[in-house]
Design an enzyme around this catalytic site. Structure first.
Site, PDB file in Angstrom:
ATOM      1  N   ALA A   1      -1.484   7.045  47.608  1.00 46.95           N
ATOM      2  CA  ALA A   1      -1.220   8.314  47.480  1.00 46.95           C
ATOM      3  C   ALA A   1      -2.565   9.030  48.190  1.00 46.95           C
ATOM      4  O   ALA A   1      -2.628  10.268  48.843  1.00 46.95           O
ATOM      5  CB  ALA A   1      -1.515   8.695  45.844  1.00 46.95           C
TER       6      ALA A   1
ATOM      7  N   MET B   1      -3.487  13.658  40.126  1.00 50.60           N
ATOM      8  CA  MET B   1      -1.975  13.718  40.748  1.00 50.60           C
ATOM      9  C   MET B   1      -0.810  12.847  39.700  1.00 50.60           C
ATOM     10  O   MET B   1       0.255  13.422  39.955  1.00 50.60           O
ATOM     11  CB  MET B   1      -2.270  12.577  41.782  1.00 50.60           C
ATOM     12  CG  MET B   1      -2.575  13.226  43.049  1.00 50.60           C
ATOM     13  SD  MET B   1      -2.502  12.056  44.419  1.00 50.60           S
ATOM     14  CE  MET B   1      -3.592  12.864  45.596  1.00 50.60           C
TER      15      MET B   1
ATOM     16  N   TYR C   1       0.829  13.131  35.983  1.00 46.28           N
ATOM     17  CA  TYR C   1       1.395  14.056  35.261  1.00 46.28           C
ATOM     18  C   TYR C   1       1.673  13.499  33.881  1.00 46.28           C
ATOM     19  O   TYR C   1       2.386  12.531  33.923  1.00 46.28           O
ATOM     20  CB  TYR C   1       2.271  14.975  35.905  1.00 46.28           C
ATOM     21  CG  TYR C   1       3.621  14.228  36.487  1.00 46.28           C
ATOM     22  CD1 TYR C   1       3.347  13.833  37.962  1.00 46.28           C
ATOM     23  CD2 TYR C   1       4.613  13.579  35.800  1.00 46.28           C
ATOM     24  CE1 TYR C   1       4.181  13.042  38.508  1.00 46.28           C
ATOM     25  CE2 TYR C   1       5.635  12.893  36.388  1.00 46.28           C
ATOM     26  CZ  TYR C   1       5.269  12.688  37.913  1.00 46.28           C
ATOM     27  OH  TYR C   1       6.078  11.797  38.391  1.00 46.28           O
TER      28      TYR C   1
ATOM     29  N   ASP D   1       3.520  13.823  50.981  1.00 45.62           N
ATOM     30  CA  ASP D   1       2.506  13.943  49.762  1.00 45.62           C
ATOM     31  C   ASP D   1       1.407  14.928  50.192  1.00 45.62           C
ATOM     32  O   ASP D   1       1.056  15.812  49.056  1.00 45.62           O
ATOM     33  CB  ASP D   1       1.967  12.494  49.635  1.00 45.62           C
ATOM     34  CG  ASP D   1       2.991  11.648  48.671  1.00 45.62           C
ATOM     35  OD1 ASP D   1       3.689  12.262  47.994  1.00 45.62           O
ATOM     36  OD2 ASP D   1       2.826  10.325  48.851  1.00 45.62           O
TER      37      ASP D   1
ATOM     38  N   ALA E   1      -7.973   5.139  46.784  1.00 41.96           N
ATOM     39  CA  ALA E   1      -8.218   4.630  48.160  1.00 41.96           C
ATOM     40  C   ALA E   1      -6.626   3.995  48.325  1.00 41.96           C
ATOM     41  O   ALA E   1      -6.476   3.219  49.225  1.00 41.96           O
ATOM     42  CB  ALA E   1      -9.074   3.996  48.628  1.00 41.96           C
TER      43      ALA E   1
ATOM     44  N   THR F   1     -13.050  -0.075  44.473  1.00 44.70           N
ATOM     45  CA  THR F   1     -13.486  -1.109  45.426  1.00 44.70           C
ATOM     46  C   THR F   1     -13.825  -0.464  46.723  1.00 44.70           C
ATOM     47  O   THR F   1     -12.857   0.309  47.474  1.00 44.70           O
ATOM     48  CB  THR F   1     -11.989  -1.899  45.812  1.00 44.70           C
ATOM     49  OG1 THR F   1     -11.355  -2.214  44.644  1.00 44.70           O
ATOM     50  CG2 THR F   1     -12.268  -2.937  46.664  1.00 44.70           C
TER      51      THR F   1
ATOM     52  N   LYS G   1       5.242   2.257  49.564  1.00 41.82           N
ATOM     53  CA  LYS G   1       5.005   3.275  50.708  1.00 41.82           C
ATOM     54  C   LYS G   1       4.577   2.499  52.107  1.00 41.82           C
ATOM     55  O   LYS G   1       4.852   3.201  53.373  1.00 41.82           O
ATOM     56  CB  LYS G   1       4.322   4.119  50.201  1.00 41.82           C
ATOM     57  CG  LYS G   1       4.634   5.314  49.123  1.00 41.82           C
ATOM     58  CD  LYS G   1       3.726   6.403  48.774  1.00 41.82           C
ATOM     59  CE  LYS G   1       4.407   7.183  47.780  1.00 41.82           C
ATOM     60  NZ  LYS G   1       3.678   8.176  47.122  1.00 41.82           N
TER      61      LYS G   1
ATOM     62  N   SER H   1      11.199   8.399  37.086  1.00 44.22           N
ATOM     63  CA  SER H   1      11.288   9.298  38.043  1.00 44.22           C
ATOM     64  C   SER H   1      11.931  10.872  37.772  1.00 44.22           C
ATOM     65  O   SER H   1      12.961  10.803  37.158  1.00 44.22           O
ATOM     66  CB  SER H   1      11.675   8.864  39.381  1.00 44.22           C
ATOM     67  OG  SER H   1      11.741   9.994  40.309  1.00 44.22           O
TER      68      SER H   1
HETATM   69  P1  NDP Z   1      -2.001   2.553  44.297  1.00 41.01           P
HETATM   70  O1  NDP Z   1      -1.625   1.491  43.263  1.00 41.01           O
HETATM   71  O2  NDP Z   1      -1.886   2.494  45.725  1.00 41.01           O
HETATM   72  O3  NDP Z   1      -3.655   2.716  44.404  1.00 41.01           O
HETATM   73  C1  NDP Z   1      -4.364   2.838  43.002  1.00 41.01           C
HETATM   74  C2  NDP Z   1      -5.742   3.260  43.160  1.00 41.01           C
HETATM   75  O4  NDP Z   1      -6.337   3.563  41.882  1.00 41.01           O
HETATM   76  C3  NDP Z   1      -6.649   2.365  43.893  1.00 41.01           C
HETATM   77  O5  NDP Z   1      -7.461   3.151  44.447  1.00 41.01           O
HETATM   78  C4  NDP Z   1      -7.413   1.700  42.500  1.00 41.01           C
HETATM   79  O6  NDP Z   1      -8.514   1.144  43.019  1.00 41.01           O
HETATM   80  C5  NDP Z   1      -7.254   2.894  41.673  1.00 41.01           C
HETATM   81  N1  NDP Z   1      -7.379   2.344  40.355  1.00 41.01           N
HETATM   82  C6  NDP Z   1      -6.571   1.867  39.436  1.00 41.01           C
HETATM   83  N2  NDP Z   1      -6.931   1.585  38.285  1.00 41.01           N
HETATM   84  C7  NDP Z   1      -8.329   2.296  38.138  1.00 41.01           C
HETATM   85  C8  NDP Z   1      -9.009   2.196  37.248  1.00 41.01           C
HETATM   86  N3  NDP Z   1      -8.780   1.779  35.837  1.00 41.01           N
HETATM   87  N4  NDP Z   1     -10.286   2.882  37.523  1.00 41.01           N
HETATM   88  C9  NDP Z   1     -10.666   3.127  38.917  1.00 41.01           C
HETATM   89  N5  NDP Z   1      -9.904   3.203  39.772  1.00 41.01           N
HETATM   90  C10 NDP Z   1      -8.664   2.739  39.254  1.00 41.01           C
HETATM   91  O7  NDP Z   1      -1.529   3.916  43.895  1.00 41.01           O
HETATM   92  P2  NDP Z   1      -0.982   5.028  44.517  1.00 41.01           P
HETATM   93  O8  NDP Z   1      -2.072   5.699  45.397  1.00 41.01           O
HETATM   94  O9  NDP Z   1       0.392   4.960  44.912  1.00 41.01           O
HETATM   95  O10 NDP Z   1      -0.836   6.295  43.256  1.00 41.01           O
HETATM   96  C11 NDP Z   1      -2.109   6.708  42.488  1.00 41.01           C
HETATM   97  C12 NDP Z   1      -1.708   7.762  41.447  1.00 41.01           C
HETATM   98  O11 NDP Z   1      -1.077   8.967  42.359  1.00 41.01           O
HETATM   99  C13 NDP Z   1      -0.423   7.276  40.604  1.00 41.01           C
HETATM  100  O12 NDP Z   1      -0.755   8.019  39.301  1.00 41.01           O
HETATM  101  C14 NDP Z   1       0.765   8.149  40.978  1.00 41.01           C
HETATM  102  O13 NDP Z   1       1.718   8.183  40.038  1.00 41.01           O
HETATM  103  C15 NDP Z   1       0.224   9.251  41.633  1.00 41.01           C
HETATM  104  N6  NDP Z   1       0.863  10.104  42.425  1.00 41.01           N
HETATM  105  C16 NDP Z   1       1.493  11.357  42.355  1.00 41.01           C
HETATM  106  C17 NDP Z   1       2.239  11.946  43.046  1.00 41.01           C
HETATM  107  C18 NDP Z   1       2.744  13.429  42.732  1.00 41.01           C
HETATM  108  O14 NDP Z   1       3.537  13.801  43.762  1.00 41.01           O
HETATM  109  N7  NDP Z   1       2.282  13.923  41.854  1.00 41.01           N
HETATM  110  C19 NDP Z   1       2.457  11.410  44.619  1.00 41.01           C
HETATM  111  C20 NDP Z   1       2.007  10.108  44.795  1.00 41.01           C
HETATM  112  C21 NDP Z   1       1.167   9.407  43.694  1.00 41.01           C
HETATM  113  P3  NDP Z   1      -8.987  -0.197  43.605  1.00 41.01           P
HETATM  114  O15 NDP Z   1      -8.806  -0.026  45.117  1.00 41.01           O
HETATM  115  O16 NDP Z   1     -10.120  -0.628  43.163  1.00 41.01           O
HETATM  116  O17 NDP Z   1      -8.083  -1.239  42.923  1.00 41.01           O
END
Ligand code: NDP
Length: 275
Positions: A131, A215, A217, A102, A128, A153, A66, A15
């Protein structure tokens, strides 16, 4: 004793939040300490309790906690209550206040740093998870012409559509569903880039895109999403560094009631690979 804050997650050692908050503290003359806190996957609540017992004043919450942070909060801001996800905890007496910064961070990065207004734009949000959940309300409050949520999904996207329909024009589908549509802003809120993967996107959705925003980096190279967007016509690319700093500034304000300047901290993060 210094006021103690931390980012809690699993994993969390990567982090950048300690570097960001230390820079904010220095800039605003706040006497505080900010560290990382690794919680066991099944031990979030105990880790938070332990941190509070040690005098901890507040926590940033990252993957995968979260939702648990939302459930643990005894008080919620409106944006956290509607998102049903919390990334900022503040401890005051027996109260645990939960907020979600966020979305404010993303919107500020797009509008104030990248200078792209969201109002009247067609926005596609990929993902979904936690984030995505946190950014939907702040995006809708900017009154885009449309907010489309696409997720691998599909039913998770549909649940979000149902939940947020009172707040603006929102539709849901899978990645292929919007292949014939034009979007101005396309935001990747999936975690695919974390695993160096690319969501299964139709290439031509980027043809009209003013901005492709990931999102995630990565300072060494473009993420797979940004590379794909660039190859297929997106005019501007941005990763999540700006959002990270802006959401941190909003959390800092929640805790300290002081607004730090974000631009020098974004510049600092962009100029170095090792923080
Ligand atoms: P979650 O684990 O809650 O959600 C993951 C999401 O990604 C789901 O919608 C999942 O789909 C989808 N997913 C995962 N792998 C794939 C793939 N190979 N192809 C398509 N869809 C995929 O994670 P978060 O929402 O917490 O985080 C998401 C991203 O946002 C991370 O990379 C995190 O680092 C970044 N982030 C950045 C922040 C910033 O300040 N810059 C703040 C918060 C998050 P499914 O539902 O089908 O499993």
């Amino acid at each position: 004793m210094l006021d103690l804050y931390a980012v809690i997650g699993n994993p969390v050692s990567h982090s950048k939040s300690p570097a960001i908050h230390s820079a904010f503290a220095l800039q605003t003359n706040q006497t505080m300490e900010y560290t990382t806190l690794l919680a066991p996957i099944d031990g979030f609540k105990a880790a938070v309790e332990n941190f509070r017992q040690q005098g901890g004043r507040g926590l940033n919450v990252t993957v995968p906690f979260k939702l648990e942070a939302y459930q643990l909060s005894t008080r919620l801001t409106e944006r956290a209550r509607i998102a049903q996800a919390v990334n900022t905890l503040k401890f005051e007496g027996n109260e645990i206040s939960g907020d979600n910064t966020d979305g404010a961070g993303l919107v500020r990065d797009i509008e104030s740093n990248l200078l792209i207004p969201i109002a009247a734009k067609r926005v596609l949000l990929l993902g979904a998870g936690g984030a995505a959940r946190g950014v939907i309300l702040p995006l809708l409050q900017k009154e885009p012409a449309l907010l489309a949520i696409a997720n691998r999904t599909i039913n998770k996207a549909e649940i979000l559509q149902e939940q947020f329909i009172p707040y603006g024009k929102i539709v849901a589908g899978d990645f292929r569903q919007f292949s014939e549509e034009k979007f101005d802003i396309i935001i990747n809120a999936t975690s695919a880039s974390l695993h160096n993967e690319l969501p299964d996107l139709p290439p031509h959705i980027f043809t009209h895109a003013e901005l492709a925003y990931d999102m995630m980096y990565n300072q060494e190279a473009l993420t797979p999403f940004l590379k794909f967007a660039q190859q297929h016509g997106a005019r501007q690319l941005a990763d999540g560094i700006g959002m990270l700093v802006e959401q941190a500034a909003e959390s800092f304000f929640v805790w300290r009631n002081v607004k730090p300047l974000t631009k020098p901290v974004i510049a600092m993060l962009k100029s170095t690979n090792k923080i």
